[in-house]
Scaffold this active site. Sequence first.
Site, PDB file in Angstrom:
ATOM      1  N   HIS A 181       0.860  -1.194   0.000  1.00 36.78           N
ATOM      2  CA  HIS A 181       0.000   0.000   0.000  1.00 36.78           C
ATOM      3  C   HIS A 181       0.891   1.238   0.000  1.00 36.78           C
ATOM      4  O   HIS A 181       1.042   1.931   1.003  1.00 36.78           O
ATOM      5  CB  HIS A 181      -0.918  -0.007   1.227  1.00 36.78           C
ATOM      6  CG  HIS A 181      -1.993   1.027   1.186  1.00 36.78           C
ATOM      7  ND1 HIS A 181      -3.233   0.828   1.735  1.00 36.78           N
ATOM      8  CD2 HIS A 181      -2.035   2.268   0.658  1.00 36.78           C
ATOM      9  CE1 HIS A 181      -3.979   1.907   1.566  1.00 36.78           C
ATOM     10  NE2 HIS A 181      -3.261   2.800   0.907  1.00 36.78           N
ATOM     11  N   HIS A 183       1.845   4.938  -1.561  1.00 36.14           N
ATOM     12  CA  HIS A 183       1.619   6.158  -2.333  1.00 36.14           C
ATOM     13  C   HIS A 183       3.008   6.646  -2.746  1.00 36.14           C
ATOM     14  O   HIS A 183       3.790   7.087  -1.896  1.00 36.14           O
ATOM     15  CB  HIS A 183       0.930   7.229  -1.492  1.00 36.14           C
ATOM     16  CG  HIS A 183      -0.463   6.885  -1.071  1.00 36.14           C
ATOM     17  ND1 HIS A 183      -1.581   7.522  -1.585  1.00 36.14           N
ATOM     18  CD2 HIS A 183      -0.936   5.974  -0.182  1.00 36.14           C
ATOM     19  CE1 HIS A 183      -2.675   7.028  -1.026  1.00 36.14           C
ATOM     20  NE2 HIS A 183      -2.302   6.083  -0.163  1.00 36.14           N
ATOM     21  N   HIS A 212     -10.355   0.842  -2.079  1.00 35.59           N
ATOM     22  CA  HIS A 212     -10.679   1.765  -0.986  1.00 35.59           C
ATOM     23  C   HIS A 212     -12.111   2.184  -1.263  1.00 35.59           C
ATOM     24  O   HIS A 212     -12.371   2.885  -2.239  1.00 35.59           O
ATOM     25  CB  HIS A 212      -9.688   2.940  -1.030  1.00 35.59           C
ATOM     26  CG  HIS A 212     -10.014   4.086  -0.130  1.00 35.59           C
ATOM     27  ND1 HIS A 212      -9.044   4.726   0.605  1.00 35.59           N
ATOM     28  CD2 HIS A 212     -11.166   4.744   0.150  1.00 35.59           C
ATOM     29  CE1 HIS A 212      -9.585   5.724   1.283  1.00 35.59           C
ATOM     30  NE2 HIS A 212     -10.875   5.752   1.015  1.00 35.59           N
ATOM     31  N   HIS A 252      -6.521  13.908   2.092  1.00 37.14           N
ATOM     32  CA  HIS A 252      -7.656  13.808   1.171  1.00 37.14           C
ATOM     33  C   HIS A 252      -8.177  15.167   0.728  1.00 37.14           C
ATOM     34  O   HIS A 252      -9.316  15.289   0.288  1.00 37.14           O
ATOM     35  CB  HIS A 252      -8.749  12.927   1.776  1.00 37.14           C
ATOM     36  CG  HIS A 252      -8.329  11.498   1.855  1.00 37.14           C
ATOM     37  ND1 HIS A 252      -8.394  10.643   0.776  1.00 37.14           N
ATOM     38  CD2 HIS A 252      -7.753  10.799   2.858  1.00 37.14           C
ATOM     39  CE1 HIS A 252      -7.905   9.472   1.127  1.00 37.14           C
ATOM     40  NE2 HIS A 252      -7.506   9.543   2.380  1.00 37.14           N
ATOM     41  N   ASP A 276       0.521   2.695   3.823  1.00 41.13           N
ATOM     42  CA  ASP A 276      -0.203   3.894   3.365  1.00 41.13           C
ATOM     43  C   ASP A 276       0.751   5.088   3.382  1.00 41.13           C
ATOM     44  O   ASP A 276       0.438   6.166   3.868  1.00 41.13           O
ATOM     45  CB  ASP A 276      -1.421   4.160   4.243  1.00 41.13           C
ATOM     46  CG  ASP A 276      -2.552   4.871   3.502  1.00 41.13           C
ATOM     47  OD1 ASP A 276      -2.324   5.331   2.371  1.00 41.13           O
ATOM     48  OD2 ASP A 276      -3.653   4.960   4.058  1.00 41.13           O
TER      49      ASP A 276
END
Length: 568
Positions: free
Chosen positions: A135, A137, A247, A321, A361
Site C-alpha cells: 500500500h 503512495h 478503498h 484527502h 499507506d
Amino acid sequence: MSFKVSRQTYAELMGPTTGDRIRLADTELMIEIEKDFTTYGEEVKFGGGKVIRDGMGQSQHNHDQVMDTVITNAVIIDHWGIVKADVGLKNGRIAEIGKAGNPDIQPNVTMSIGAATEIIAGENMILTAGGIDSHIHFISPQQAEDAMMNGITTMLGGGTGPAAGTAATTCTPGPWHIHSMLRASDGMVMNTGFYGKGNVSLPTPLEEQILAGACGLKLHEDWGSTYAAIDNCLAVADKYDVQVAVHTDTINEGGYLENTIAAMKDRTIHTFHTEGAGGGHAPDIIAVVGQENVLPSSTNPTRPYTINTLDEHLDMLMVCHHLHANIPEDLAFAESRIRKETIAAEDILQDMGAISMMSSDSQAMGRIGEVVLRTWQTAHKMKIQRGTLQEDTSKNDNFRVKRYIAKYTINPAITHGISHALGSVEVGKYADLVLWRPAFFGVKPSVILKGGMIAASLMGDPNASIPTPQPVHYRYMFGGYGGGIKTSCFTFVSQAALAAGLVDQLKLDKNLIEVKNTRNLRKKDMIHNSATPKMEVDPETYEVRADGQLLTCGAEDVLPMAQRYFLF
C-alpha cells in the site's frame, strides 16, 4: 574426542540451538528454536583460527559446486518455522537451507563452501524475508530508503509524485505515467510495482494500463468506487490475471457495504485499511473480513490502538484527502472515519488472523518506515491483553510470531502474484533477506540483502580503521550502486505487458518479473491469517462483534520498540 560445553557457552559461540528461547526486541514475545539443521561439533564459523579455512570447513570444489554466499548459524523466522540453519545463496537466489561446510571431510553437509564463497556471520542473528509493503503512495522517491532501513524490500502501489491525486490515492493513471514511473524507479534500490487507476466503467482504459506495465489496479473512493467501476475493474483483472485493491465509499454515496460486496460477485479483491479509519464504508467496512473472496489488510497508523491514535488521525486525514477544515461537510467526512470502537476491534481481528496483511499507506496517513515495527507492536499488545494463543504454549509464542510475520511477507506476496519470486525464506526464491540482532528485531536491521547482494547496512565512519566507530548509521552498500541495482532489484509487471514487448519498448535496466496466479485466491490461501468470522457492526454504537463476541480492548499508553530505540 568430544568436548562438552554449557548451553550458554554454545549459544555465545554458535548461536542458540533447539529448545533455546529468544526475546524479540523489548517485547513480551518469545520464540523457541524448533529445529537445528547444523551438526554439533561440525558447525562452520568464519574467522581467525575458526573452521572455514582451506582444507577444513572450506572445500576444493569449483564455483559451480559451491555457494556464492553462506549465512552461517542464523535463526530463521518465517511462516513455515523458527529454526537454526546455514543458508546458502547462489546466483541471487536461496539455494539451500541446511548444513554448510566441506563434504569431503564433514558429515551431513548439504551445501559446499569453497574459494568462491563469501561468508556472512549469522551467529546470534535473526534472518527474515524482506518485507513487502503493498500500500504505497509513491509521493517521494526518498520513501525507498526509509522503507529499506526497516526491512522492507518491495514496494507495490501507485502515484506520480507529490500530486493531489497521488497524496490521496495509490494510482498511477494511464500509460504515460506508468511508463514514466517505470523509468524513474529503475534506479531505486527497491523492488517496485505500480497499480493503474481502476475507477472507470468501461474496460479499454484499464486494459491499456495493464498492457503499459501496471502490476495491478486500484479502486479509490476519491475517484469514485461505484458499483459499475468495481464490477468492470474486477472483470478486466480476471482477464489479465492481476490483483485489484479497493478503498471503498466512506460516505456511502454510491451504495452501502452490501452493494460493494454485491459488485464483487465473489471475485478476489484486496481491501485496503479494512478497519476504516483510512477510508471505506462507514462504519461497517470492517465486516468484509468475513468474506471468503476478500483479502484484507491494515495500514500502520491505527496499529496498534494507543492513547494517541485518535488524536493524530483527524489532521492526517484532512491533509491527505484534500479536505478543508472550514467546510462542515469536509469535517464531517473526516470525523465519520475515525472510530475508537473499530480501531480497537482491528487489533483483535489481526490477532485472530481475520485481517491477513499489514502495510503502510506511505505519507498518506501511514509511515513507510514502520510497517515491520508496528506489526510487532500489535503482536506484543495482543499478547499482554489477550494472553497466549491456544496454538502456543506458556514457553513460547511461535505460532503468534509466524502469524504476524506472514502479514508483511508471504501473504502480500501471494495476494499480488509475486510469491513465486519473493515473500519467504525458501529455496528457489530471490535472496531478499534481512538480518537482525535480537535486541533490535523489528526496529533496526543490521544487514539488508537484495537479490543476494548486500544492499544496505549499518555502517560506521568510512574513514575509520575498522567498520564500527561512530557515527554508525544506515548507508547503501554495493548492491545499492551502479549495476548492482540491475541485478539485485526487480520490477513487477503484468504478464500481458511482457508479452506485448515492454522490455524492448522501455529498455529498463532492472529485471522485469511477471505477476501471476492472483484471480483464484481465497481467504483460506492467507497463511496463518485465514479466519472468516461472522461479522456484525452496530451502526449507532460502532460496536464490532465476531461470531457474536464483542471485540474490544483498551488503548495502550506504553509500547515496546519505541523511545528506548530512538532519539527523535
